[in-house]
Design an enzyme around this catalytic site. Sequence first.
Site, PDB file in Angstrom:
ATOM      1  N   ASP A   4      28.250  30.692  48.897  1.00  0.00           N
ATOM      2  CA  ASP A   4      29.087  30.350  47.728  1.00  0.00           C
ATOM      3  C   ASP A   4      28.273  30.165  46.455  1.00  0.00           C
ATOM      4  OD1 ASP A   4      31.256  30.215  49.522  1.00  0.00           O
ATOM      5  OD2 ASP A   4      30.693  28.170  50.047  1.00  0.00           O
TER       6      ASP A   4
ATOM      7  N   GLY B 196      27.844  32.436  44.265  1.00  0.00           N
ATOM      8  CA  GLY B 196      28.363  33.322  43.209  1.00  0.00           C
ATOM      9  C   GLY B 196      27.851  34.750  43.383  1.00  0.00           C
TER      10      GLY B 196
ATOM     11  N   HIS C  49      34.266  36.124  49.030  1.00  0.00           N
ATOM     12  CA  HIS C  49      33.738  36.223  47.679  1.00  0.00           C
ATOM     13  C   HIS C  49      34.915  36.108  46.742  1.00  0.00           C
ATOM     14  CE1 HIS C  49      29.856  37.573  48.776  1.00  0.00           C
ATOM     15  NE2 HIS C  49      30.249  38.710  49.274  1.00  0.00           N
TER      16      HIS C  49
ATOM     17  N   GLY D 112      40.115  27.347  52.123  1.00  0.00           N
ATOM     18  CA  GLY D 112      40.666  26.377  51.180  1.00  0.00           C
ATOM     19  C   GLY D 112      40.096  24.976  51.378  1.00  0.00           C
ATOM     20  N   ARG D 113      39.125  24.838  52.305  1.00  0.00           N
ATOM     21  CA  ARG D 113      38.544  23.505  52.562  1.00  0.00           C
ATOM     22  C   ARG D 113      37.748  23.031  51.356  1.00  0.00           C
ATOM     23  NH1 ARG D 113      35.314  24.233  58.237  1.00  0.00           N
ATOM     24  NH2 ARG D 113      34.494  25.991  57.093  1.00  0.00           N
TER      25      ARG D 113
ATOM     26  N   GLY E 157      29.806  31.683  33.350  1.00  0.00           N
ATOM     27  CA  GLY E 157      31.260  31.819  33.436  1.00  0.00           C
ATOM     28  C   GLY E 157      31.576  32.766  34.574  1.00  0.00           C
TER      29      GLY E 157
HETATM   30  P1  GDP Z   1      29.950  33.913  46.818  1.00  0.00           P
HETATM   31  O1  GDP Z   1      30.495  33.807  48.176  1.00  0.00           O
HETATM   32  O2  GDP Z   1      28.469  33.680  46.759  1.00  0.00           O
HETATM   33  O3  GDP Z   1      30.345  35.159  46.121  1.00  0.00           O
HETATM   34  O4  GDP Z   1      30.555  32.718  45.971  1.00  0.00           O
HETATM   35  P2  GDP Z   1      32.081  32.247  45.785  1.00  0.00           P
HETATM   36  O5  GDP Z   1      32.945  33.375  45.438  1.00  0.00           O
HETATM   37  O6  GDP Z   1      32.518  31.352  46.869  1.00  0.00           O
HETATM   38  O7  GDP Z   1      31.856  31.210  44.622  1.00  0.00           O
HETATM   39  C1  GDP Z   1      31.645  31.467  43.385  1.00  0.00           C
HETATM   40  C2  GDP Z   1      32.802  30.871  42.566  1.00  0.00           C
HETATM   41  O8  GDP Z   1      32.295  30.541  41.327  1.00  0.00           O
HETATM   42  C3  GDP Z   1      33.907  31.863  42.309  1.00  0.00           C
HETATM   43  O9  GDP Z   1      35.128  31.186  42.138  1.00  0.00           O
HETATM   44  C4  GDP Z   1      33.451  32.541  41.030  1.00  0.00           C
HETATM   45  O10 GDP Z   1      34.518  33.087  40.267  1.00  0.00           O
HETATM   46  C5  GDP Z   1      32.838  31.389  40.324  1.00  0.00           C
HETATM   47  N1  GDP Z   1      31.704  31.718  39.478  1.00  0.00           N
HETATM   48  C6  GDP Z   1      30.689  32.593  39.677  1.00  0.00           C
HETATM   49  N2  GDP Z   1      29.787  32.514  38.690  1.00  0.00           N
HETATM   50  C7  GDP Z   1      30.237  31.540  37.859  1.00  0.00           C
HETATM   51  C8  GDP Z   1      29.734  30.962  36.658  1.00  0.00           C
HETATM   52  O11 GDP Z   1      28.668  31.301  36.160  1.00  0.00           O
HETATM   53  N3  GDP Z   1      30.468  29.951  36.114  1.00  0.00           N
HETATM   54  C9  GDP Z   1      31.648  29.521  36.630  1.00  0.00           C
HETATM   55  N4  GDP Z   1      32.291  28.524  36.032  1.00  0.00           N
HETATM   56  N5  GDP Z   1      32.140  30.029  37.770  1.00  0.00           N
HETATM   57  C10 GDP Z   1      31.454  31.031  38.363  1.00  0.00           C
END
Ligand code: GDP
EC number: 6.3.4.4
Length: 430
Positions: free
Chosen positions: A12, A14, A40, A303-304, A415
């Site tokens: 998680d 990003g 993701h 959703g946890r 972001g």
């Molecule tokens: P992954 O499994 O590594 O891809 O990560 P996730 O998808 O679980 O978590 C990343 C979350 O953070 C998602 O909801 C993205 O939209 C959000 N996200 C990613 N980069 C950023 C960032 O730089 N800032 C913010 N605020 N949210 C981000």
Amino acid sequence: MVKAVVGANWGDEGKGKITDMLAREADIIIRFQGGANAGHTIVNDYGKFALHTLPSGVFYGHTTSIIGNGVALNIPILVGEIRSIVDRGVPMPKILVSDRAQVVMPYHVLFDQYEEERLGGKSFGSTKSGIAPFYSDKFAKIGFQVCELFDEEGLRGKLESVCATKNVLLEHLYHKPLLDVDELYQTMMEYKEMIAPYVCDTASFLDEALKEGKNILLEGQLGTLKDPDHGIYPMVTSSSTLAGYGAVGAGIPPYEIRQVVTVCKAYSSAVGAGAFVSEIFGEEADELRRRGGDGGEYGATTGRPRRMGWFDCVASRYGCRLQGTTDVAFTVLDVLGYLDEIPVCVGYEVDGEVTEQFPVTWKLEKAKPVLTRLPGWKCDIRGIRKYEELPENCRKYVEFVEQHIGYPITMISNGPGRDDIIYRESPLKK
Ligand code: GDP
């Protein structure tokens, strides 16, 4: 040339967003490990999507998305995911599935649930997607490769033999309904119909693509600390989360992986059980969880609520090292803008001694965080595109982290969108 996008921590971080962003310049994006147990989240012009099986590049018309041989392939989930994005206006992506990828069987999902039930309070906090039973069977050599769905005679005989052993466990250990070979065979025939349009000898396809000089992205799931060898065993996932495994799980030569982009989040979060040294609790954690990610830190699959903590230099340095990091993408930095002071974990105290080395699991369980506090920047940094334009304290935070982890932070994400990225020249980049 091949680039890998992988995680330094518990997942998680990003990675989805960074892959989606880098996919702009890629021809092929490959998932090489894991299954539908992690997700993701991607925000783009089509909307917000939670993908579990599809690679993050499926939103571009110019890319081919590959499900590599190392993936735990849940066929109905994959097909459902393709349908769900197409239904929301995304053009039909070009998808290839390795003929050597193995199939998550309906009983893998059941065994995952039954085993967690049996373990009760000692469970692993599995997402119950069948991943651990799947990889156990793969390495016990009783799994089913996608290509076997097309060998109907062989399939039937093998199903009979596998069901016989599974039914002993179902009857005597779990006290659950037994498997029926005919029913399972029918399900496999349905799986065959669903997957047939995508099946391919993907390793040969990639061999050709490499000869033609195509740009290839490997997309990892979870992060170093969930790797079965180098992570917090046994609270890990069941397939390797390391960039090095990308060569195996995609079927490409290891020396083709030239760039390893390791994604590190500006604070920590984890799902499931296991040691998490910089973890925070109570109102402090609730606030970071509410403000975190894009709409809060809650699992994309389950959703946890995620467990929250401060940035951990010890775990992240270790996480980057095992990945073979060439570049760090430092994400979700914008979220920390509300804090007056930002705690950072710079060491672990284990049995009265402070260490900066990430220890083996039984010592890790005893570790207490050594925290230092950096001044916050108290403003919203979203929309900034140049490193020099970030507030001074924000740059100091990035530079402090870079120094402590020892790997170059060349990308900063401020972001969730594709364009929320700041490229940076790092003094650590050779
Ligand atoms: P992954 O499994 O590594 O891809 O990560 P996730 O998808 O679980 O978590 C990343 C979350 O953070 C998602 O909801 C993205 O939209 C959000 N996200 C990613 N980069 C950023 C960032 O730089 N800032 C913010 N605020 N949210 C981000």
